[in-house]
Design a protein around this motif. Structure first.
Motif, PDB file in Angstrom:
ATOM      1  N   LYS A 193     104.198 101.700  66.060  1.00  0.00           N
ATOM      2  CA  LYS A 193     104.050 100.586  66.992  1.00  0.00           C
ATOM      3  C   LYS A 193     105.324  99.752  67.131  1.00  0.00           C
ATOM      4  O   LYS A 193     105.621  99.238  68.214  1.00  0.00           O
ATOM      5  N   HIS A 194     106.070  99.614  66.043  1.00  0.00           N
ATOM      6  CA  HIS A 194     107.139  98.619  66.065  1.00  0.00           C
ATOM      7  C   HIS A 194     108.524  99.115  65.651  1.00  0.00           C
ATOM      8  O   HIS A 194     109.497  98.384  65.834  1.00  0.00           O
ATOM      9  N   PHE A 195     108.644 100.324  65.089  1.00  0.00           N
ATOM     10  CA  PHE A 195     109.924 100.718  64.482  1.00  0.00           C
ATOM     11  C   PHE A 195     111.060 100.748  65.491  1.00  0.00           C
ATOM     12  O   PHE A 195     112.156 100.241  65.228  1.00  0.00           O
ATOM     13  N   ASN A 196     110.845 101.356  66.651  1.00  0.00           N
ATOM     14  CA  ASN A 196     111.911 101.427  67.660  1.00  0.00           C
ATOM     15  C   ASN A 196     112.334 100.040  68.124  1.00  0.00           C
ATOM     16  O   ASN A 196     113.519  99.767  68.322  1.00  0.00           O
ATOM     17  N   THR A 197     111.346  99.154  68.275  1.00  0.00           N
ATOM     18  CA  THR A 197     111.659  97.785  68.685  1.00  0.00           C
ATOM     19  C   THR A 197     112.493  97.082  67.628  1.00  0.00           C
ATOM     20  O   THR A 197     113.472  96.397  67.943  1.00  0.00           O
ATOM     21  N   VAL A 198     112.125  97.280  66.367  1.00  0.00           N
ATOM     22  CA  VAL A 198     112.857  96.650  65.269  1.00  0.00           C
ATOM     23  C   VAL A 198     114.293  97.148  65.214  1.00  0.00           C
ATOM     24  O   VAL A 198     115.232  96.367  65.025  1.00  0.00           O
ATOM     25  N   THR A 199     114.493  98.457  65.384  1.00  0.00           N
ATOM     26  CA  THR A 199     115.853  99.002  65.322  1.00  0.00           C
ATOM     27  C   THR A 199     116.719  98.448  66.443  1.00  0.00           C
ATOM     28  O   THR A 199     117.913  98.174  66.245  1.00  0.00           O
ATOM     29  N   ILE A 200     116.128  98.281  67.617  1.00  0.00           N
ATOM     30  CA  ILE A 200     116.876  97.697  68.732  1.00  0.00           C
ATOM     31  C   ILE A 200     117.247  96.246  68.423  1.00  0.00           C
ATOM     32  O   ILE A 200     118.368  95.805  68.683  1.00  0.00           O
ATOM     33  N   LEU A 201     116.306  95.504  67.834  1.00  0.00           N
ATOM     34  CA  LEU A 201     116.581  94.118  67.466  1.00  0.00           C
ATOM     35  C   LEU A 201     117.672  94.036  66.404  1.00  0.00           C
ATOM     36  O   LEU A 201     118.506  93.120  66.425  1.00  0.00           O
TER      37      LEU A 201
END
Length: 219
Positions: A193-201
């Motif tokens: 759910k969140h890993f790709n978003t976290v890496t971008i952040l």
């Protein structure tokens, strides 16, 4: 019992993840079938190596699948994946260096991936911001394959490419494995759910810190 566990791992991942990579559904499911077999590690190594060269399936597939089956070996799987991914990326770089302009034609010919139009933009990004081009592609969902090939066309330093890739590929795959090591199956939901978003952040944060350092009095 082992067969049921294998099916549950593969079925659980495919049901939750496949929507993100629908165009690669058959390949995705094919790789998942190897997760709980004696060839799982071999397939992990092969996928990690060939993903940056020619395989349009993220190596995360095997890291997540194998870590889900054996959470305490998650860090090991992540580090192995990172190492062979960088090795594959370096191979793509050297090949791109040899064939030159043919790299753009190569990616333009892969119509089903819809990435032909991205190659020229990637090259332009490399020529201006090679550090960020490598690190972003190594850490985030941006296709590492494209940037690995075009690194050769942009004549990026092999040593620089390897060092930056090692750091950020390890961050990506190693963190996935670490999350499974620490939290077991609960890590799967977070990663999906969140890993790709976290890496971008994380990349945005790094870019911000770099900007502040460059223009601060301490630069």
């Amino acid at each position: 019992m082992a067969e049921n566990q294998e099916n549950s791992v593969a079925d659980g991942l495919s049901k939750k993840n496949i929507k993100s990579w629908e165009i690669h559904k058959k390949l995705y499911n094919w790789f998942l079938k190897w997760v709980e077999t004696k060839y799982g590690m071999t397939v992990l190594v092969l996928l990690a190596f060939f993903e940056p060269i020619c395989v349009p399936v993220p190596a995360d597939v095997m890291v997540l699948g194998m870590s889900l089956a054996k959470p305490k070996k998650g860090i090991k799987y992540g580090l192995i994946c990172a190492f062979f991914s960088v090795l594959g990326g370096t191979t793509a770089l050297l090949t791109g260096l040899l064939i030159g302009e043919g790299v753009i034609g190569f990616f333009s010919s892969i119509e089903f991936m819809h990435i032909g139009e991205k190659t020229q933009k990637a090259l332009e990004l490399y020529e201006k911001y090679d550090f960020w081009a490598i690190s972003i592609s190594a850490l985030t969902p941006v296709p590492y394959m494209i940037f690995s090939w075009l690194a050769g066309l942009a004549k990026v330093s092999v040593l620089k490419f390897v060092l930056i890739s090692l750091v950020f590929r390890t961050l990506r795959f190693g963190t996935e494995g670490l999350l499974f090591y620490l939290f077991g199956e609960k890590a799967r939901d977070f990663i999906e759910k969140h890993f790709n978003t976290v890496t971008i952040l994380v990349m945005i944060l790094l870019a911000g810190l770099a900007f502040l350092f460059k223009y601060s009095g301490g630069a």
